[in-house]
Write a protein that holds these residues in place. Structure first.
Motif, PDB file in Angstrom:
ATOM      1  N   GLY A  60       0.803  -1.217   0.000  1.00  0.00           N
ATOM      2  CA  GLY A  60       0.000   0.000   0.000  1.00  0.00           C
ATOM      3  C   GLY A  60       0.833   1.262   0.000  1.00  0.00           C
ATOM      4  O   GLY A  60       2.040   1.223  -0.154  1.00  0.00           O
ATOM      5  N   CYS A  61       0.189   2.393   0.171  1.00  0.00           N
ATOM      6  CA  CYS A  61       0.854   3.695   0.061  1.00  0.00           C
ATOM      7  C   CYS A  61       1.236   4.241   1.427  1.00  0.00           C
ATOM      8  O   CYS A  61       0.450   4.958   2.051  1.00  0.00           O
ATOM      9  CB  CYS A  61      -0.057   4.680  -0.659  1.00  0.00           C
ATOM     10  SG  CYS A  61      -0.196   4.326  -2.402  1.00  0.00           S
ATOM     11  N   LYS A  62       2.418   3.896   1.865  1.00  0.00           N
ATOM     12  CA  LYS A  62       2.918   4.391   3.142  1.00  0.00           C
ATOM     13  C   LYS A  62       4.334   4.894   2.955  1.00  0.00           C
ATOM     14  O   LYS A  62       5.105   4.339   2.166  1.00  0.00           O
ATOM     15  CB  LYS A  62       2.891   3.283   4.188  1.00  0.00           C
ATOM     16  CG  LYS A  62       1.499   2.782   4.506  1.00  0.00           C
ATOM     17  CD  LYS A  62       1.524   1.730   5.599  1.00  0.00           C
ATOM     18  CE  LYS A  62       0.115   1.221   5.818  1.00  0.00           C
ATOM     19  NZ  LYS A  62      -0.024  -0.197   5.673  1.00  0.00           N
ATOM     20  N   ILE A  63       4.685   5.938   3.687  1.00  0.00           N
ATOM     21  CA  ILE A  63       6.029   6.506   3.637  1.00  0.00           C
ATOM     22  C   ILE A  63       7.053   5.416   3.944  1.00  0.00           C
ATOM     23  O   ILE A  63       6.893   4.636   4.872  1.00  0.00           O
ATOM     24  CB  ILE A  63       6.147   7.675   4.635  1.00  0.00           C
ATOM     25  CG1 ILE A  63       5.228   8.813   4.193  1.00  0.00           C
ATOM     26  CG2 ILE A  63       7.591   8.148   4.770  1.00  0.00           C
ATOM     27  CD1 ILE A  63       5.051   9.915   5.208  1.00  0.00           C
ATOM     28  N   GLY A  64       8.099   5.380   3.130  1.00  0.00           N
ATOM     29  CA  GLY A  64       9.174   4.424   3.331  1.00  0.00           C
ATOM     30  C   GLY A  64       8.976   3.082   2.653  1.00  0.00           C
ATOM     31  O   GLY A  64       9.901   2.260   2.626  1.00  0.00           O
ATOM     32  N   GLN A  65       7.791   2.847   2.077  1.00  0.00           N
ATOM     33  CA  GLN A  65       7.544   1.566   1.405  1.00  0.00           C
ATOM     34  C   GLN A  65       8.351   1.481   0.113  1.00  0.00           C
ATOM     35  O   GLN A  65       8.524   2.463  -0.604  1.00  0.00           O
ATOM     36  CB  GLN A  65       6.066   1.382   1.087  1.00  0.00           C
ATOM     37  CG  GLN A  65       5.205   1.176   2.291  1.00  0.00           C
ATOM     38  CD  GLN A  65       5.477  -0.159   3.006  1.00  0.00           C
ATOM     39  OE1 GLN A  65       6.420  -0.885   2.726  1.00  0.00           O
ATOM     40  NE2 GLN A  65       4.647  -0.462   3.967  1.00  0.00           N
ATOM     41  N   SER A  66       8.817   0.306  -0.174  1.00  0.00           N
ATOM     42  CA  SER A  66       9.561   0.051  -1.406  1.00  0.00           C
ATOM     43  C   SER A  66       8.618   0.031  -2.600  1.00  0.00           C
ATOM     44  O   SER A  66       7.447  -0.297  -2.476  1.00  0.00           O
ATOM     45  CB  SER A  66      10.250  -1.307  -1.326  1.00  0.00           C
ATOM     46  OG  SER A  66      11.170  -1.328  -0.280  1.00  0.00           O
ATOM     47  N   VAL A  67       9.191   0.343  -3.759  1.00  0.00           N
ATOM     48  CA  VAL A  67       8.470   0.199  -5.016  1.00  0.00           C
ATOM     49  C   VAL A  67       8.978  -1.086  -5.657  1.00  0.00           C
ATOM     50  O   VAL A  67      10.171  -1.375  -5.644  1.00  0.00           O
ATOM     51  CB  VAL A  67       8.693   1.420  -5.920  1.00  0.00           C
ATOM     52  CG1 VAL A  67       8.028   1.240  -7.269  1.00  0.00           C
ATOM     53  CG2 VAL A  67       8.178   2.684  -5.232  1.00  0.00           C
ATOM     54  N   MET A  68       8.055  -1.872  -6.176  1.00  0.00           N
ATOM     55  CA  MET A  68       8.397  -3.163  -6.759  1.00  0.00           C
ATOM     56  C   MET A  68       7.595  -3.364  -8.029  1.00  0.00           C
ATOM     57  O   MET A  68       6.801  -2.502  -8.407  1.00  0.00           O
ATOM     58  CB  MET A  68       8.085  -4.275  -5.758  1.00  0.00           C
ATOM     59  CG  MET A  68       6.623  -4.356  -5.383  1.00  0.00           C
ATOM     60  SD  MET A  68       6.363  -5.676  -4.184  1.00  0.00           S
ATOM     61  CE  MET A  68       4.605  -5.868  -4.300  1.00  0.00           C
ATOM     62  N   GLN A 100      -0.821   1.182  -7.759  1.00  0.00           N
ATOM     63  CA  GLN A 100      -0.146   0.981  -9.044  1.00  0.00           C
ATOM     64  C   GLN A 100      -0.359   2.161  -9.991  1.00  0.00           C
ATOM     65  O   GLN A 100      -0.009   2.082 -11.160  1.00  0.00           O
ATOM     66  CB  GLN A 100      -0.626  -0.302  -9.718  1.00  0.00           C
ATOM     67  CG  GLN A 100      -0.118  -1.550  -9.058  1.00  0.00           C
ATOM     68  CD  GLN A 100      -0.407  -2.805  -9.859  1.00  0.00           C
ATOM     69  OE1 GLN A 100      -1.184  -2.823 -10.808  1.00  0.00           O
ATOM     70  NE2 GLN A 100       0.236  -3.896  -9.459  1.00  0.00           N
ATOM     71  N   GLN A 101      -0.913   3.253  -9.472  1.00  0.00           N
ATOM     72  CA  GLN A 101      -1.167   4.413 -10.322  1.00  0.00           C
ATOM     73  C   GLN A 101      -0.303   5.586  -9.873  1.00  0.00           C
ATOM     74  O   GLN A 101      -0.171   5.857  -8.679  1.00  0.00           O
ATOM     75  CB  GLN A 101      -2.643   4.802 -10.267  1.00  0.00           C
ATOM     76  CG  GLN A 101      -3.537   3.735 -10.863  1.00  0.00           C
ATOM     77  CD  GLN A 101      -4.969   4.171 -10.916  1.00  0.00           C
ATOM     78  OE1 GLN A 101      -5.269   5.325 -11.200  1.00  0.00           O
ATOM     79  NE2 GLN A 101      -5.885   3.244 -10.640  1.00  0.00           N
ATOM     80  N   PHE A 102       0.258   6.270 -10.869  1.00  0.00           N
ATOM     81  CA  PHE A 102       1.186   7.368 -10.615  1.00  0.00           C
ATOM     82  C   PHE A 102       0.840   8.536 -11.528  1.00  0.00           C
ATOM     83  O   PHE A 102       0.095   8.389 -12.483  1.00  0.00           O
ATOM     84  CB  PHE A 102       2.624   6.901 -10.891  1.00  0.00           C
ATOM     85  CG  PHE A 102       3.024   5.718 -10.049  1.00  0.00           C
ATOM     86  CD1 PHE A 102       3.580   5.890  -8.799  1.00  0.00           C
ATOM     87  CD2 PHE A 102       2.816   4.417 -10.506  1.00  0.00           C
ATOM     88  CE1 PHE A 102       3.932   4.792  -8.015  1.00  0.00           C
ATOM     89  CE2 PHE A 102       3.162   3.317  -9.738  1.00  0.00           C
ATOM     90  CZ  PHE A 102       3.724   3.508  -8.487  1.00  0.00           C
ATOM     91  N   PHE A 103       1.394   9.695 -11.226  1.00  0.00           N
ATOM     92  CA  PHE A 103       1.266  10.842 -12.114  1.00  0.00           C
ATOM     93  C   PHE A 103       2.570  11.607 -12.098  1.00  0.00           C
ATOM     94  O   PHE A 103       3.381  11.482 -11.175  1.00  0.00           O
ATOM     95  CB  PHE A 103       0.066  11.735 -11.746  1.00  0.00           C
ATOM     96  CG  PHE A 103       0.072  12.241 -10.331  1.00  0.00           C
ATOM     97  CD1 PHE A 103       0.662  13.452 -10.008  1.00  0.00           C
ATOM     98  CD2 PHE A 103      -0.518  11.502  -9.310  1.00  0.00           C
ATOM     99  CE1 PHE A 103       0.666  13.916  -8.700  1.00  0.00           C
ATOM    100  CE2 PHE A 103      -0.522  11.957  -8.010  1.00  0.00           C
ATOM    101  CZ  PHE A 103       0.076  13.168  -7.706  1.00  0.00           C
ATOM    102  N   ILE A 104       2.788  12.374 -13.141  1.00  0.00           N
ATOM    103  CA  ILE A 104       4.022  13.144 -13.276  1.00  0.00           C
ATOM    104  C   ILE A 104       3.699  14.593 -12.958  1.00  0.00           C
ATOM    105  O   ILE A 104       2.867  15.210 -13.612  1.00  0.00           O
ATOM    106  CB  ILE A 104       4.598  12.982 -14.690  1.00  0.00           C
ATOM    107  CG1 ILE A 104       4.854  11.507 -14.964  1.00  0.00           C
ATOM    108  CG2 ILE A 104       5.877  13.802 -14.838  1.00  0.00           C
ATOM    109  CD1 ILE A 104       5.078  11.168 -16.411  1.00  0.00           C
ATOM    110  N   CYS A 145      -2.659   7.258  -4.792  1.00  0.00           N
ATOM    111  CA  CYS A 145      -3.325   6.995  -3.518  1.00  0.00           C
ATOM    112  C   CYS A 145      -3.152   8.148  -2.522  1.00  0.00           C
ATOM    113  O   CYS A 145      -3.940   8.260  -1.591  1.00  0.00           O
ATOM    114  CB  CYS A 145      -2.859   5.674  -2.913  1.00  0.00           C
ATOM    115  SG  CYS A 145      -1.102   5.467  -2.872  1.00  0.00           S
ATOM    116  N   ASP A 146      -2.147   8.999  -2.716  1.00  0.00           N
ATOM    117  CA  ASP A 146      -1.957  10.165  -1.847  1.00  0.00           C
ATOM    118  C   ASP A 146      -1.133  11.183  -2.615  1.00  0.00           C
ATOM    119  O   ASP A 146       0.062  10.964  -2.872  1.00  0.00           O
ATOM    120  CB  ASP A 146      -1.246   9.760  -0.556  1.00  0.00           C
ATOM    121  CG  ASP A 146      -1.138  10.884   0.459  1.00  0.00           C
ATOM    122  OD1 ASP A 146      -1.171  12.076   0.050  1.00  0.00           O
ATOM    123  OD2 ASP A 146      -1.003  10.591   1.646  1.00  0.00           O
ATOM    124  N   ALA A 147      -1.735  12.293  -2.989  1.00  0.00           N
ATOM    125  CA  ALA A 147      -1.065  13.319  -3.795  1.00  0.00           C
ATOM    126  C   ALA A 147       0.123  13.949  -3.079  1.00  0.00           C
ATOM    127  O   ALA A 147       0.945  14.609  -3.718  1.00  0.00           O
ATOM    128  CB  ALA A 147      -2.070  14.397  -4.195  1.00  0.00           C
TER     129      ALA A 147
END
Length: 149
Positions: A83-91, A101-105, A115-117
């Protein structure tokens, strides 16, 4: 001639991103170090650019302005672990298209999470992880999307 082609291809990728129509292969490159996002197994890290499949990504529109960053290997997408938590790894993980799994530039060249702007991607010790938008100005947080010719 190759430089004109690169410029043209970059322009097309930017237009496609803005209109949510891209299926082009890209690299995600750190503006600070020149290293690119790469997956080895499951974790996303940064490495010297090369032609490996683990450094190729495909941006897929999920909703206006948001993208799923698919790996070049079919069926896998960039995913924030647990989930979206500070310090979590991206995989990379099986594609399911949920918010982690959604991102923006962003206009400042950071990559935000759907999940959190207020969360962005950051490179720390060569690993990509989630961090709060504020107070990370000296860190590796600015990226460019580079088309692969």
């Amino acid at each position: 001639m190759a430089s004109n082609f690169s410029s043209y291809l970059f322009f097309l990728v930017v237009i496609a991103i803005l209109t949510c129509l891209t299926e082009a292969q890209v690299r995600i490159k750190s503006k600070k170090t020149g290293l690119v996002f790469q997956y080895n197994g499951t974790n996303v890290e940064v490495a010297e650019p090369n032609d490996s499949e683990g450094q190729k990504w495909i941006l897929e529109c999920s909703q206006k302005g948001h993208f799923i960053i698919n790996s070049n290997k079919q069926g896998l997408a960039m995913d924030i672990k647990k989930g979206c938590k500070i310090g979590q790894s991206v995989m990379v993980y099986d594609k399911h298209s949920r918010q982690n799994q959604q991102f923006f530039i962003n206009s400042d060249a950071t990559i935000g999470t759907a999940c959190d702007a207020n969360l962005i991607l950051l490179v720390k010790d060569r690993n990509v992880e989630v961090a709060p938008r504020d107070n990370y100005f000296d860190f590796d947080i600015h990226f460019e999307i580079e088309p692969i010719e």
